[in-house]
Design an enzyme around this catalytic site. Structure first.
Site, PDB file in Angstrom:
ATOM      1  N   ASP A   1       6.212   1.088   7.515  1.00  0.00           N
ATOM      2  CA  ASP A   1       4.827   0.745   7.164  1.00  0.00           C
ATOM      3  C   ASP A   1       4.323   1.642   6.041  1.00  0.00           C
ATOM      4  O   ASP A   1       3.639   2.620   6.302  1.00  0.00           O
ATOM      5  CB  ASP A   1       3.950   0.877   8.404  1.00  0.00           C
ATOM      6  CG  ASP A   1       2.531   0.393   8.188  1.00  0.00           C
ATOM      7  OD1 ASP A   1       2.284  -0.313   7.192  1.00  0.00           O
ATOM      8  OD2 ASP A   1       1.661   0.741   9.002  1.00  0.00           O
TER       9      ASP A   1
ATOM     10  N   GLU B   1       4.221  -6.088   3.687  1.00  0.00           N
ATOM     11  CA  GLU B   1       4.113  -5.422   4.987  1.00  0.00           C
ATOM     12  C   GLU B   1       5.322  -5.812   5.831  1.00  0.00           C
ATOM     13  O   GLU B   1       5.912  -6.877   5.667  1.00  0.00           O
ATOM     14  CB  GLU B   1       2.831  -5.858   5.703  1.00  0.00           C
ATOM     15  CG  GLU B   1       1.574  -5.176   5.201  1.00  0.00           C
ATOM     16  CD  GLU B   1       1.334  -3.817   5.841  1.00  0.00           C
ATOM     17  OE1 GLU B   1       2.275  -3.264   6.464  1.00  0.00           O
ATOM     18  OE2 GLU B   1       0.211  -3.303   5.711  1.00  0.00           O
TER      19      GLU B   1
ATOM     20  N   ASP C   1      -0.201   4.358   1.087  1.00  0.00           N
ATOM     21  CA  ASP C   1      -0.566   5.376   2.072  1.00  0.00           C
ATOM     22  C   ASP C   1       0.143   5.177   3.401  1.00  0.00           C
ATOM     23  O   ASP C   1       0.681   4.110   3.698  1.00  0.00           O
ATOM     24  CB  ASP C   1      -2.076   5.413   2.284  1.00  0.00           C
ATOM     25  CG  ASP C   1      -2.638   4.113   2.838  1.00  0.00           C
ATOM     26  OD1 ASP C   1      -2.196   3.041   2.399  1.00  0.00           O
ATOM     27  OD2 ASP C   1      -3.528   4.182   3.716  1.00  0.00           O
TER      28      ASP C   1
ATOM     29  N   GLU D   1      -5.056   1.887   2.829  1.00  0.00           N
ATOM     30  CA  GLU D   1      -5.010   0.698   3.678  1.00  0.00           C
ATOM     31  C   GLU D   1      -5.126   1.056   5.148  1.00  0.00           C
ATOM     32  O   GLU D   1      -5.610   0.255   5.957  1.00  0.00           O
ATOM     33  CB  GLU D   1      -3.697  -0.062   3.432  1.00  0.00           C
ATOM     34  CG  GLU D   1      -3.616  -1.431   4.092  1.00  0.00           C
ATOM     35  CD  GLU D   1      -3.069  -1.404   5.509  1.00  0.00           C
ATOM     36  OE1 GLU D   1      -3.178  -2.432   6.206  1.00  0.00           O
ATOM     37  OE2 GLU D   1      -2.515  -0.350   5.938  1.00  0.00           O
ATOM     38  N   GLU D   2      -4.676   2.268   5.521  1.00  0.00           N
ATOM     39  CA  GLU D   2      -4.590   2.640   6.925  1.00  0.00           C
ATOM     40  C   GLU D   2      -5.886   3.212   7.489  1.00  0.00           C
ATOM     41  O   GLU D   2      -5.892   3.715   8.619  1.00  0.00           O
ATOM     42  CB  GLU D   2      -3.465   3.676   7.118  1.00  0.00           C
ATOM     43  CG  GLU D   2      -2.077   3.199   6.714  1.00  0.00           C
ATOM     44  CD  GLU D   2      -1.482   2.192   7.686  1.00  0.00           C
ATOM     45  OE1 GLU D   2      -2.191   1.771   8.621  1.00  0.00           O
ATOM     46  OE2 GLU D   2      -0.312   1.831   7.510  1.00  0.00           O
TER      47      GLU D   2
ATOM     48  N   HIS E   1       0.836  -1.208   0.000  1.00  0.00           N
ATOM     49  CA  HIS E   1       0.000   0.000   0.000  1.00  0.00           C
ATOM     50  C   HIS E   1       0.870   1.257   0.000  1.00  0.00           C
ATOM     51  O   HIS E   1       1.971   1.281   0.570  1.00  0.00           O
ATOM     52  CB  HIS E   1      -0.982   0.004   1.179  1.00  0.00           C
ATOM     53  CG  HIS E   1      -0.363   0.020   2.550  1.00  0.00           C
ATOM     54  ND1 HIS E   1       0.063   1.179   3.160  1.00  0.00           N
ATOM     55  CD2 HIS E   1      -0.133  -0.977   3.432  1.00  0.00           C
ATOM     56  CE1 HIS E   1       0.529   0.898   4.368  1.00  0.00           C
ATOM     57  NE2 HIS E   1       0.430  -0.406   4.553  1.00  0.00           N
TER      58      HIS E   1
ATOM     59  N   HIS F   1       3.616   3.421  12.650  1.00  0.00           N
ATOM     60  CA  HIS F   1       2.749   4.481  13.163  1.00  0.00           C
ATOM     61  C   HIS F   1       3.408   5.312  14.273  1.00  0.00           C
ATOM     62  O   HIS F   1       2.762   6.181  14.848  1.00  0.00           O
ATOM     63  CB  HIS F   1       1.406   3.924  13.687  1.00  0.00           C
ATOM     64  CG  HIS F   1       0.639   3.143  12.683  1.00  0.00           C
ATOM     65  ND1 HIS F   1      -0.606   2.616  12.944  1.00  0.00           N
ATOM     66  CD2 HIS F   1       0.913   2.805  11.403  1.00  0.00           C
ATOM     67  CE1 HIS F   1      -1.057   1.965  11.883  1.00  0.00           C
ATOM     68  NE2 HIS F   1      -0.135   2.074  10.927  1.00  0.00           N
TER      69      HIS F   1
END
Length: 361
Positions: free
Chosen positions: A105, A164, A81, A135-136, A79, A338
């Site tokens: 991530d 991932e 994003d 995705e987030e 992903h 994150h």
């Protein structure tokens, strides 16, 4: 020693850079969920410049593939994003670590995808590269989910790898997840005359007691041990400091092994909480690892010869729903995802790319 941070947002991607430098370039593209278009545009331009790939696009989702007529097709997905930036863009390098939003991530995984797309014009298996948005955030915005619904043919493959972050370990499949609400009711009354009421919060004691006594299952699938978990994650009740409450709601999360279907998981929860009303509020199926497939066996051997179960839910479940066995394998550190000081180790990016090149060459 720290390198000087970038001073401007790039407009194009240089796929001749090594994986670490390309990750830094990707980090320097701000791409919070919903704002991926500039990065998606750059990914599309870079891929269309490669004559050995067919490239398709839907929204901010890019799919590129080789068409060499190989006996097998492998799909590599990631992903574009990130979560909201927390003063951690542009990227910076300190020693062997690259810091920045999305470095683990999962822009390091995306960098490996792009490097493979650029450097393997004739892989030993046909390849499909999938880059998707959102995705987030909420599942109904997930770009891979939209591709599954609208263009499942673009995702046809014999085996899939979601890049991932796994710190360079193979993590097979993923757990399923289900959330339920158990609502307890009573009769409201003045707290000074509690005998006139029926305290709904007190009724939660039996629900919590069943959770405390619950012994989660462990199950082995394809040599990997999955551990289940059943836990209260929220409890709400109460009206005021002088009122006997007439309602209390306990929210329970069930993380279950991928040998259970969502229907089986729900049936199990209704059995555990027999006698209480159960409302399913969220459900996502797990994914079987499929490590008995030849492609998966070759992949595990090529990446070090060991695999572990994935604890948590990832988009490999979407491939499983299409009948495509999938694993998680990427250079990022899931423990750094994150975080304000998110980073990825540069040697792990290089090793991840090296192992995938060896497998696909």
């Amino acid at each position: 020693m720290s390198s000087e941070p970038a001073t401007s947002v790039p407009t194009d991607l240089d796929l001749s850079l090594d994986g670490g430098a390309l990750t830094a370039q990707l980090v320097d593209f701000p791409s919070e969920s919903g704002d991926e278009r500039p990065l998606a545009d750059a990914v599309e331009r870079a891929l269309r410049a490669l004559p050995h790939l067919r490239v398709d696009r839907m929204g901010n989702n890019i799919v590129a593939r080789t068409e060499l007529g190989r006996a097998e097709r492998v799909l590599l997905a990631g992903h574009l994003d990130t979560v909201p930036i927390a003063d951690n863009v542009p990227s910076r390098v300190e020693g062997d670590r690259l810091y920045g939003c999305g470095s683990s991530d999962m822009k390091s995984g995306v960098a490996v995808q792009l490097r493979l797309a650029a450097t393997l014009p004739e892989p030993n298996r046909d390849l499909t590269f999938v880059f998707y948005d959102c995705e987030e955030v909420d599942a109904d915005r997930n770009g891979l989910g939209h591709l599954v619904t609208r263009h499942p043919d673009w995702l046809a493959a014999d085996f899939a790898v979601l890049l991932e972050g796994t710190e360079g370990y193979v993590e097979g499949g993923c757990q399923g997840t289900m959330r339920i609400k158990v609502a307890l009711t009573g009769t409201r009354a003045h707290a000074a005359r509690s005998w006139l009421g029926d305290n709904a919060i007190h009724h939660a004691a039996e629900v919590l007691g069943r959770l405390a006594a619950y012994r989660p299952r462990r199950v082995e699938i394809d040599g990997l041990e999955y551990r289940e978990g059943l836990n209260a994650v929220d409890i709400r009740g109460g009206v005021a400091g002088n009122v006997i409450p007439d309602e209390c709601v306990v929210t329970v999360n069930f993380r279950y092994a991928p040998d259970r279907s969502p229907a089986e998981a729900e049936a199990h929860l209704r059995e555990v909480f027999a006698g209480f009303p159960v409302e399913v509020t969220d459900s996502s199926p797990g994914a079987l690892p499929g490590l008995d497939r030849p492609s998966a066996k070759d992949f595990v051997a090529a990446t070090g010869g060991a695999a572990r179960a994935k604890f948590g839910w990832t988009d490999v479940a979407r491939f499983s729903a299409l009948g495509v066995p999938a694993v998680n394998y990427g250079p990022g550190d899931p423990n750094m995802a994150h975080k304000r000081d998110e980073y990825c180790d540069l040697p792990v990016i290089a090793e991840c790319e090296r192992r995938l090149v060896a497998w696909l060459s």
